[in-house]
Design a protein around this motif. Structure first.
Motif, short mmCIF file in Angstrom:
data_model
loop_
_atom_site.label_atom_id
_atom_site.label_comp_id
_atom_site.label_asym_id
_atom_site.label_seq_id
_atom_site.Cartn_x
_atom_site.Cartn_y
_atom_site.Cartn_z
N ALA A 97 0.91 -1.21 0.07
CA ALA A 97 -0.10 0.09 -0.05
C ALA A 97 1.06 1.30 0.14
O ALA A 97 0.71 2.18 -0.72
CB ALA A 97 -0.96 0.04 1.20
N LEU A 98 1.85 1.24 0.86
CA LEU A 98 2.75 2.46 0.94
C LEU A 98 3.54 2.61 -0.27
O LEU A 98 3.80 3.67 -0.91
CB LEU A 98 3.57 2.24 2.27
N THR A 99 4.20 1.54 -0.87
CA THR A 99 4.99 1.56 -1.94
C THR A 99 4.21 2.00 -3.36
O THR A 99 4.75 2.82 -3.99
CB THR A 99 5.24 0.12 -2.43
N ALA A 100 2.87 1.79 -3.21
CA ALA A 100 2.06 2.27 -4.44
C ALA A 100 2.07 3.72 -4.42
O ALA A 100 1.97 4.52 -5.17
CB ALA A 100 0.66 1.61 -4.32
N ARG A 101 1.88 4.25 -3.15
CA ARG A 101 1.65 5.88 -2.68
C ARG A 101 2.72 6.42 -2.91
O ARG A 101 2.88 7.60 -3.46
CB ARG A 101 0.91 5.94 -1.28
N LEU A 102 3.86 5.68 -2.61
CA LEU A 102 5.18 6.40 -2.70
C LEU A 102 5.55 6.51 -4.03
O LEU A 102 6.26 7.62 -4.57
CB LEU A 102 6.41 5.77 -1.94
N PHE A 106 6.71 9.94 -6.01
CA PHE A 106 8.13 9.96 -6.17
C PHE A 106 8.56 9.32 -7.36
O PHE A 106 9.78 9.35 -7.68
CB PHE A 106 8.88 9.77 -4.95
N GLY A 107 7.85 8.26 -7.73
CA GLY A 107 8.27 7.58 -9.12
C GLY A 107 8.64 6.11 -8.42
O GLY A 107 8.33 5.32 -9.04
N THR A 108 9.98 6.40 -7.61
CA THR A 108 10.68 5.12 -7.07
C THR A 108 11.03 5.19 -5.70
O THR A 108 10.87 6.32 -5.39
CB THR A 108 11.68 4.83 -7.78
N LEU A 109 11.05 4.12 -4.87
CA LEU A 109 11.75 4.34 -3.61
C LEU A 109 12.97 4.85 -3.71
O LEU A 109 13.07 5.68 -2.82
CB LEU A 109 11.86 2.95 -2.94
N ASP A 110 13.81 4.65 -4.51
CA ASP A 110 15.06 5.52 -4.34
C ASP A 110 15.06 6.95 -4.91
O ASP A 110 15.58 7.70 -3.93
CB ASP A 110 16.09 4.77 -5.66
N SER A 111 13.88 7.33 -5.74
CA SER A 111 13.86 8.66 -5.76
C SER A 111 13.25 9.20 -4.46
O SER A 111 13.70 10.31 -4.05
CB SER A 111 12.72 8.79 -6.80
N LYS A 113 13.83 8.25 -1.26
CA LYS A 113 15.04 8.42 -0.61
C LYS A 113 15.92 9.48 -0.75
O LYS A 113 16.16 10.26 -0.02
CB LYS A 113 15.71 7.07 -0.54
N ASP A 114 16.34 9.75 -2.11
CA ASP A 114 17.10 10.90 -2.52
C ASP A 114 16.17 12.16 -2.08
O ASP A 114 16.91 13.16 -1.63
CB ASP A 114 17.25 10.97 -4.10
N GLN A 115 15.04 12.24 -2.30
CA GLN A 115 14.32 13.61 -2.04
C GLN A 115 14.15 13.81 -0.38
O GLN A 115 14.41 14.88 -0.04
CB GLN A 115 12.89 13.67 -2.68
N PHE A 116 14.01 12.51 0.33
CA PHE A 116 13.96 12.95 1.70
C PHE A 116 15.46 13.17 2.21
O PHE A 116 15.35 13.99 3.16
CB PHE A 116 13.68 11.29 2.23
N LYS A 117 16.45 12.69 1.68
CA LYS A 117 17.82 12.95 2.16
C LYS A 117 17.99 14.43 1.74
O LYS A 117 18.63 14.95 2.53
CB LYS A 117 18.92 12.15 1.38
N GLN A 118 17.58 14.89 0.65
CA GLN A 118 17.94 16.28 0.40
C GLN A 118 17.19 17.21 1.26
O GLN A 118 17.76 18.33 1.80
CB GLN A 118 17.36 16.64 -1.05
N ALA A 119 15.97 16.91 1.65
CA ALA A 119 15.23 17.59 2.69
C ALA A 119 15.93 17.64 4.09
O ALA A 119 16.42 18.97 4.76
CB ALA A 119 13.83 17.05 2.84
N ALA A 120 16.46 16.35 4.43
CA ALA A 120 17.01 16.41 5.84
C ALA A 120 18.25 17.06 5.69
O ALA A 120 18.91 17.75 6.73
CB ALA A 120 17.66 14.90 6.12
N ASN A 135 -3.51 15.76 2.31
CA ASN A 135 -5.01 15.50 1.67
C ASN A 135 -4.85 14.50 0.49
O ASN A 135 -5.38 14.83 -0.38
CB ASN A 135 -5.50 16.71 1.12
N GLY A 136 -4.30 13.39 0.96
CA GLY A 136 -4.19 12.37 0.04
C GLY A 136 -2.95 12.17 -1.00
O GLY A 136 -2.95 11.10 -1.92
N VAL A 137 -2.05 13.27 -0.81
CA VAL A 137 -0.98 13.07 -1.74
C VAL A 137 0.39 13.23 -0.82
O VAL A 137 0.32 13.98 0.12
CB VAL A 137 -0.68 14.42 -2.44
N LEU A 138 1.17 12.21 -0.97
CA LEU A 138 2.29 12.06 -0.24
C LEU A 138 3.23 12.81 -0.57
O LEU A 138 3.71 13.28 -1.66
CB LEU A 138 2.93 10.67 -0.28
N GLU A 139 3.86 13.60 0.46
CA GLU A 139 4.90 14.71 0.23
C GLU A 139 6.13 14.53 1.14
O GLU A 139 5.91 14.00 2.19
CB GLU A 139 4.19 16.26 0.21
#
Ligand code: MN3
Length: 198
Positions: A97-102, A106-111, A113-120, A135-139
């Motif tokens: 379920a989470l994979t589908a929403r990610l 974000f396209g892929t799990l790696d993408s 991770k990259d964007q999460f790392k950039q934010a961190a 509101n239903g969109v993962l960010e």
């Protein structure tokens, strides 16, 4: 009615070698406990003393006259949430379920991770990196100091503490190494997915 420190969801040494027992000791028993003590002192004999933690956070967010109360209440919430975002033998892949929403966001799990790392890494000074449901969109979002998604009407799914006290004893100035280990070895995808589906 005083707030209590919730128990850690694992032993203090359970995240070794990625987060040392010493770091957990300082982070949980000193930092988290201090936010909790400050919170209890600030709400004692006030209109807040019988409120839920989330009520206090929402009612004091962005109000200059309540900044001390907000900071301590939010840091209590953030840390309780953060402990569950990690687990021994974490990492790997999220559930379906989470994979589908990610993938949607974000396209892929790696993408992701990259964007999460950039934010961190892009959070200048102390703060938090988050995966949120807006509101239903993962960010991905980052917040400064104690600030947190609920103050913006967003639901937190996952967070990484990027205050120096979260990693300095183990990683010194290398925040990037800590965030990479968080994503690869510690992250509790079941918790994030449960938050998504809740
Ligand atoms: Mn912390």
């Amino acid at each position: 009615m005083a707030f209590n420190l919730p128990p850690l969801p694992y032993d203090q040494n359970a995240l070794e070698p990625f987060v040392s027992a010493t770091t957990m000791d300082f982070h949980y028993n000193k930092h988290h406990q201090t936010y909790l003590n400050n919170l209890n002192n600030l709400v004692a004999d006030t209109i807040w003393q019988d409120c839920e933690l989330e009520q206090i956070i929402m009612q004091t967010a962005a109000q200059e006259q309540h900044v001390g109360l907000f900071n301590n209440a939010a840091q209590v919430w953030n840390h309780t949430f953060f402990w569950s975002c990690m687990k021994p033998h974490g990492g790997g892949n999220p559930g379906a379920a989470l994979t589908a929403r990610l993938n949607e966001s974000f396209g892929t799990l790696d993408s992701f991770k990259d964007q999460f790392k950039q934010a961190a890494l892009g959070q200048f000074g102390s703060g938090w990196a988050w995966l949120v449901d807006n509101n239903g969109v993962l960010e991905i979002m980052k917040t400064t100091n104690a600030d947190l998604p609920m103050a913006y009407g967003k639901k937190a799914l996952l967070t990484c503490d990027v205050w120096e006290h979260a990693y300095y004893l183990d990683y010194q100035n290398k925040r990037a190494d800590f965030v990479q280990v968080f994503l690869d070895k510690l992250v509790n995808w079941e918790f994030a997915e449960a938050n998504l589906l809740a």
